[in-house]
Design an enzyme around this catalytic site. Structure first.
Site, PDB file in Angstrom:
ATOM      1  N   LYS A 125       8.847  12.234  25.639  1.00  7.12           N
ATOM      2  CA  LYS A 125       9.518  10.968  25.299  1.00  7.12           C
ATOM      3  C   LYS A 125      10.786  10.862  26.118  1.00  7.12           C
ATOM      4  O   LYS A 125      11.366  11.885  26.494  1.00  7.12           O
ATOM      5  CB  LYS A 125       9.889  10.971  23.807  1.00  7.12           C
ATOM      6  CG  LYS A 125      10.056   9.594  23.230  1.00  7.12           C
ATOM      7  CD  LYS A 125       8.742   9.032  22.772  1.00  7.12           C
ATOM      8  CE  LYS A 125       8.847   7.617  22.312  1.00  7.12           C
ATOM      9  NZ  LYS A 125       7.601   7.186  21.661  1.00  7.12           N
ATOM     10  N   ASP A 165       8.462   1.720  24.670  1.00  2.00           N
ATOM     11  CA  ASP A 165       8.797   1.969  23.259  1.00  2.00           C
ATOM     12  C   ASP A 165       9.808   0.864  22.939  1.00  2.00           C
ATOM     13  O   ASP A 165       9.823  -0.168  23.639  1.00  2.00           O
ATOM     14  CB  ASP A 165       9.372   3.384  23.085  1.00  2.00           C
ATOM     15  CG  ASP A 165       9.402   3.844  21.617  1.00  2.00           C
ATOM     16  OD1 ASP A 165       8.376   4.317  21.123  1.00  2.00           O
ATOM     17  OD2 ASP A 165      10.451   3.705  20.952  1.00  2.00           O
TER      18      ASP A 165
HETATM   19  N1  GLU Z   1       5.880   4.538  22.424  1.00  2.00           N
HETATM   20  C1  GLU Z   1       4.541   4.579  21.921  1.00  2.00           C
HETATM   21  C2  GLU Z   1       4.426   5.671  20.882  1.00  2.00           C
HETATM   22  O1  GLU Z   1       5.356   5.910  20.159  1.00  2.00           O
HETATM   23  C3  GLU Z   1       3.495   4.619  23.022  1.00  2.00           C
HETATM   24  C4  GLU Z   1       3.611   5.737  24.001  1.00  2.00           C
HETATM   25  C5  GLU Z   1       2.645   5.642  25.168  1.00  2.00           C
HETATM   26  O2  GLU Z   1       1.855   4.711  25.252  1.00  2.00           O
HETATM   27  O3  GLU Z   1       2.702   6.556  25.993  1.00  2.00           O
HETATM   28  O4  GLU Z   1       3.414   6.287  20.687  1.00  2.00           O
END
Ligand code: GLU
Length: 443
Positions: A125, A165
């Site tokens: 992340k 996100d």
């Molecule tokens: N931010 C999204 C999550 O919390 C998607 C992440 C992504 O698609 O890599 O899962």
């Protein structure tokens, strides 16, 4: 005496100020007590100590020039949490609240979530304490370019594949992708959530919200319930909330309230989603403006109060810790039957306790919001095979993945003697897949 207390203490000692990260780790460690009871030999592998420590944490300066010619400096992050089952994968969050604790908690949860999707993706992340609110397009672009200048050194289609996100949508992914391409002189699937004309996947935008409803539908049906005729409250009005509203409505629910960080709207006739999309996706306006077009609806200041609206199904789709013990008690008193997390960790530990002890069906985010990243995985597959699937094909795969996740977490909960405890089911099912891979690959 809990067997994993010593690990918890070590994590607290190493991350004393990281409250969100500690909250996420403690929940998983509590679930894993049942695993080490059954498989005490796991303790000798050190896999639990290893899984709670990120593989790599990157922090960097993001300098950019605003429209007034003033130099601004933000702090960027990428936490590459775990690569046991695939390249690091997870979104980027641009929000003033972003700090290392928040990115670590999100990366930790992402590791288990991605494992649950059954696709080969590790967990990561990233983000920045940048506030996109009120910024011009030019400022967003210059900021994204500066952010990617450093991030590009650490990512790649086989290394780490970021996505969106909170605060990062199609516009930001476009600027980030353009900059990566310039720096590396290569066209690869290094980001997901891309535009449909340049490598994106149909249904990626809808995926988190749709996926949430597919999982909830499977859970409700398993308990002889359904969305049909159910009054539903959805917090948030971003990408997740909007498409959760769309799918829940399609499945027969009546969504009566949605929110943004300022407050919530209540519309007893059912939310006019076209209007919400116009306000949020096109105008980037405040949700309070909804009542200018729909005078029979009401607006209440303060987004946390949305849980006062009586509902059968609650779908928190805004942000972490948005629903506390008081909110959960109100939901229970109003007869709420089920709650599915569209956001990451929106319920506090006390709220979860209240919901579970009152037999509200509770789906934790790492299972119920996995549809977004699952469809990112499908976008990576399409990029690799140089093909684009139709909306229907992607949607059908997404649905199958979400129903499989439900059965997986439900079955795991039963196996460990805690039927319908989907927190424990999700934590153990996600953990076992990652832990087995780590053990196979050695220290
Ligand atoms: N931010 C999204 C999550 O919390 C998607 C992440 C992504 O698609 O890599 O899962």
């Amino acid at each position: 005496m809990k067997k994993l207390e010593y690990i918890k203490e070590a994590v607290i000692a190493r991350n004393p100020n990281d409250s969100e990260f500690l909250q996420a780790v403690e929940e998983v460690l509590d679930s894993l007590e049942l695993v080490v009871e059954k498989r005490p030999e796991l303790l000798k592998t050190g896999v639990i100590e290893r899984i709670v420590e990120p593989e790599r944490q990157i922090m960097f300066r993001v300098p950019w020039v605003d429209d007034n010619g003033i130099i601004q400096v933000n702090r960027g992050f990428r936490v590459q949490f775990n690569s046991a089952i695939g390249p690091y994968k997870g979104g980027l969050r641009f929000h003033p609240s972003v700090n290392l604790s928040i990115i670590k908690f999100l990366g930790f949860e992402q590791t288990f979530k991605n494992a649950l999707t059954t696709l080969p993706m590790g967990g990561g992340k990233g983000g920045c304490d940048f506030d996109p609110k009120g910024k011009s397009d030019g400022e967003i672009m210059r900021f994204c370019q500066s952010f990617m200048m450093e991030l590009s050194k650490h990512i790649g289609q086989f290394t780490d594949v970021p996505a969106g996100d909170i605060g990062v949508g199609a516009r930001e992914i476009g600027y980030l992708f353009g900059q990566y391409k310039k720096i590396k002189n290569e066209y690869t699937g290094v980001l997901t959530g891309k535009g449909l004309d340049w490598g994106g996947s149909l249904a990626r935008k809808e995926a988190t919200g749709y996926g949430l409803c597919y999982l909830m539908d499977a859970m409700l049906k398993d308990h002889n319930l359904s969305f049909e005729g159910k009054t539903t409250v959805i917090s948030g009005s971003g990408n997740v909330a909007i498409y959760a509203c769309q799918k829940a409505t399609e499945l027969g629910a009546k969504v009566v309230a949605m929110s943004d960080s300022g407050g919530y709207i209540y519309d007893e006739n059912g939310i006019d989603l076209a209007l919400i999309k116009e306000l949020k996706e096109v105008k980037r306006a405040r949700i309070s403006e909804y009542v200018n077009t729909v005078p029979t609806a009401s607006y209440t200041e303060g987004c946390g109060n949305i849980w006062n609206v009586a509902c059968d199904i609650a779908l928190p789709c805004a942000t972490q810790n948005e629903l506390d013990e008081t909110g959960a008690k109100t939901l229970v008193n109003n007869g709420c039957l089920a709650l599915g997390e569209g956001a990451n960790m929106p319920c506090t530990p006390k709220a979860i306790e209240v919901l579970q002890s009152n037999k509200v069906l509770y789906a934790p985010g790492k299972a119920s919001n996995a549809g977004g990243v699952a469809t990112s995985g499908l976008e990576m597959t399409q990029n690799s095979i140089r093909l684009s699937w139709t909306f229907e094909e992607v949607d059908a795969k997404l649905k199958e993945i979400m129903v499989t996740i439900y059965h997986d977490i439900s079955q795991t909960a039963k196996e460990f003697g805690v039927e319908d405890n989907f927190v424990i089911g999700a934590n153990i099912a996600g953990f076992l897949k990652v832990a087995n891979a780590m053990i196979d690959q050695g220290v």
